[in-house]
Design an enzyme around this catalytic site. Structure first.
Site, short mmCIF file in Angstrom:
data_model
loop_
_atom_site.label_atom_id
_atom_site.label_comp_id
_atom_site.label_asym_id
_atom_site.label_seq_id
_atom_site.Cartn_x
_atom_site.Cartn_y
_atom_site.Cartn_z
N HIS A 1 0.82 -1.21 0.00
CA HIS A 1 0.00 0.00 0.00
C HIS A 1 0.86 1.26 0.00
O HIS A 1 0.39 2.33 0.37
CB HIS A 1 -0.92 0.01 1.23
CG HIS A 1 -1.72 -1.23 1.40
ND1 HIS A 1 -2.62 -1.65 0.45
CD2 HIS A 1 -1.76 -2.16 2.38
CE1 HIS A 1 -3.17 -2.79 0.86
NE2 HIS A 1 -2.66 -3.12 2.03
N HIS B 1 -7.26 -4.61 -0.60
CA HIS B 1 -6.62 -5.89 -0.90
C HIS B 1 -7.41 -6.62 -1.98
O HIS B 1 -7.26 -7.84 -2.16
CB HIS B 1 -6.55 -6.78 0.34
CG HIS B 1 -6.00 -6.07 1.53
ND1 HIS B 1 -6.82 -5.45 2.45
CD2 HIS B 1 -4.75 -5.86 1.92
CE1 HIS B 1 -6.06 -4.89 3.38
NE2 HIS B 1 -4.80 -5.12 3.09
#
Lengths: 331, 331
Positions: free
Chosen positions: B57, B219
């Protein structure tokens, strides 16, 4: 083609307008013709800096408009040079009476259109000098270029010339420092995937799933060769060797190392490349004293990266370190 | 799978080490266990801020370590929570004697591992409070989450709590302001493409070429629904409506608008989304007084974006505006 756009014909204008709304403290967007200038207009007595080129390479160039960098940026259509009648008003908007330096990436369309714009501006008594950026060592001539292409090294030219203009250098001096950056900066890139220009609707080129293109251009122009997908360390080695050899870097020299993402590359991968590039430069006895890692000169959603090395001296280091306040670069 | 990596098992460590080399003026990388701390260690007398979570991320969270934001960040494996024995030493490293605030995105693995780490740290007399970020309005429970997921709003929590800690607020006060941000921030995202976790080697989910997923998790967890590919304006409308309705925004309120890229999205598209999101908020009588546009909470090379809105008041605005000096956020 999957993109967060509306009409492909309007994406540049809509995007630049959104950019202007998000950064209204920094820039003013002119829509007819389309260009981006510093809010508040030209700085009186300061050399004006103008750059531009095809869109699709954001944050280049509009993201670098602001204190310590550009006074105006001219976005063309995607991967297409801006027109002279866009560029000339940007010269006028950037002129604070001390003349304008145009920073032009070496693509035939850009070169011709900036030349015409310079004539238009000079007819209105705006003095313009031009520096051509041609940092890409991959190939000597290319799809849209006679000579080397201008790629991510443009960021260093714009930053350092911008700092020279901001400290009060005159047009000859700002031009000279920009040329000195061009003479000392080199880049080579790699593509893992192609990208799709919105109004074309299909990828600019085909790249098999098991190959990468070493020496890719930022519009997907062919590079040196295609190789089977290799490790980050191997690919980084090819890029660093090409760049460092071309610069004829010798032991004890200091450099800026820029690892640039092509738009679709995760930051985590850029730092893997950075780590290896740095180790390889240090193994040559070269000291990396300044660094920049991120997606600054992109090719839409292309996955890949480029490695840029700028040979530094005390003056270039000080100009790199000078304050900058733009949408994409700030310190 | 095409990635600029070496061994998929080492990508996180290699990337974090490269990050540490590139930003040695800001951070120190600890490798055993792996975490990133401010260079120079904890600031005595200041509340320490620690965050962490699965990697992939970036720039979240290590990119936000530095003055005015985090004291330490703990990167797990790709899309996998860091372990308690990584997190606890980060708590200790961040503790300047005034206690530590842990900022945890609401995923079951993160919640459990941070809880265990808090127990480990408290056994060594480090006081730790925890704030859970759960800004994603898309779905109530999700693949890895009971309750709402924590996504791009995390940037606002870390920035504002970081500023509160920097000005000298005590642990209770920093915790309270972080909770106030959580109470007033909402996000929803869209995916145009999936992404591939290196050690998995294939995309996390399948998304047909003519569909997008509204309400995607970072995700790749399922969102609200899939729709045929629509225009940026239509998609932005869905995101803004969901976020603004959930926040119950009313006329005259001021907000921060964050348009976040998922990693593989061109900047030009983010600004198209930003322009429309802003127009839609303004049409509700909501004033966008602060903005951030860029790829801050990503999902590897996923193409897509999220819209985050934070309801502002004078104090949150002042804390947002306070100086910050990190790799990814600086003013």
């Amino acid at each position: 083609m999957k993109k967060l756009i509306n009409d492909p014909q309007n994406v540049v204008t809509e995007s630049v307008q959104g950019f202007g709304l998000a950064h209204a403290d920094l820039v003013a967007v002119h829509t007819d013709p389309l260009f981006v200038a510093r809010v508040g207009g030209a700085v009186q007595g300061k050399v004006g800096l103008v750059s531009g080129g095809g869109s699709g390479h954001e944050p280049l160039h509009a993201g670098f408009v602001g204190h310590g960098m550009l006074d105006a940026a001219v976005p063309g259509a995607m991967f297409t040079s801006p027109t002279p009648d866009q560029i000339a008003p940007a010269f006028t908007a950037a002129d604070g009476g001390a003349g304008v330096l145009a920073i032009v990436k070496n693509y035939t369309g850009d070169v011709l259109n900036f030349e015409t714009a310079v004539e238009l501006a000079e007819a209105e008594d705006v003095e313009v000098r031009t520096v051509l950026v041609n940092d890409d060592v991959a190939v000597e001539d290319s799809l849209y270029t006679a000579g080397r292409r201008g790629v991510a090294g443009t960021v260093a030219v714009e930053k350092i010339a911008g700092a020279a203009a901001e400290r009060g250098d005159d047009l000859a001096a700002v031009t000279a420092v920009a040329e000195r950056v061009v003479a000392n900066v080199r880049t080579m890139g790699v593509a893992l995937t192609a990208c799709t220009v919105p109004h074309a609707g299909r990828p600019s080129f085909d790249l098999p799933e098991d190959e990468v293109e070493i020496g890719i251009g930022i519009h997907g122009e062919p590079g040196r060769h295609r190789i089977p997908l290799a490790s980050a360390d191997e690919i980084t080695g090819m890029l660093v060797t090409a760049v460092a050899d071309d610069l004829a870097l010798t032991e004890g020299e200091r450099v800026l190392l820029l690892v640039n993402g092509m738009g679709g590359t995760p930051a985590s991968e850029l730092y893997v490349v950075y780590g290896q590039a740095r180790r390889l430069l240090e193994a040559r006895g070269v000291e990396v004293t300044r660094s920049l890692v991120g997606s600054y000169v992109t090719s839409l959603e292309m996955q890949g990266a480029s490695v840029t090395v700028l040979r530094l001296d005390d003056e270039l280091t000080a100009l790199w370190d000078a304050p900058v306040h733009t949408a994409a670069l700030r310190w």
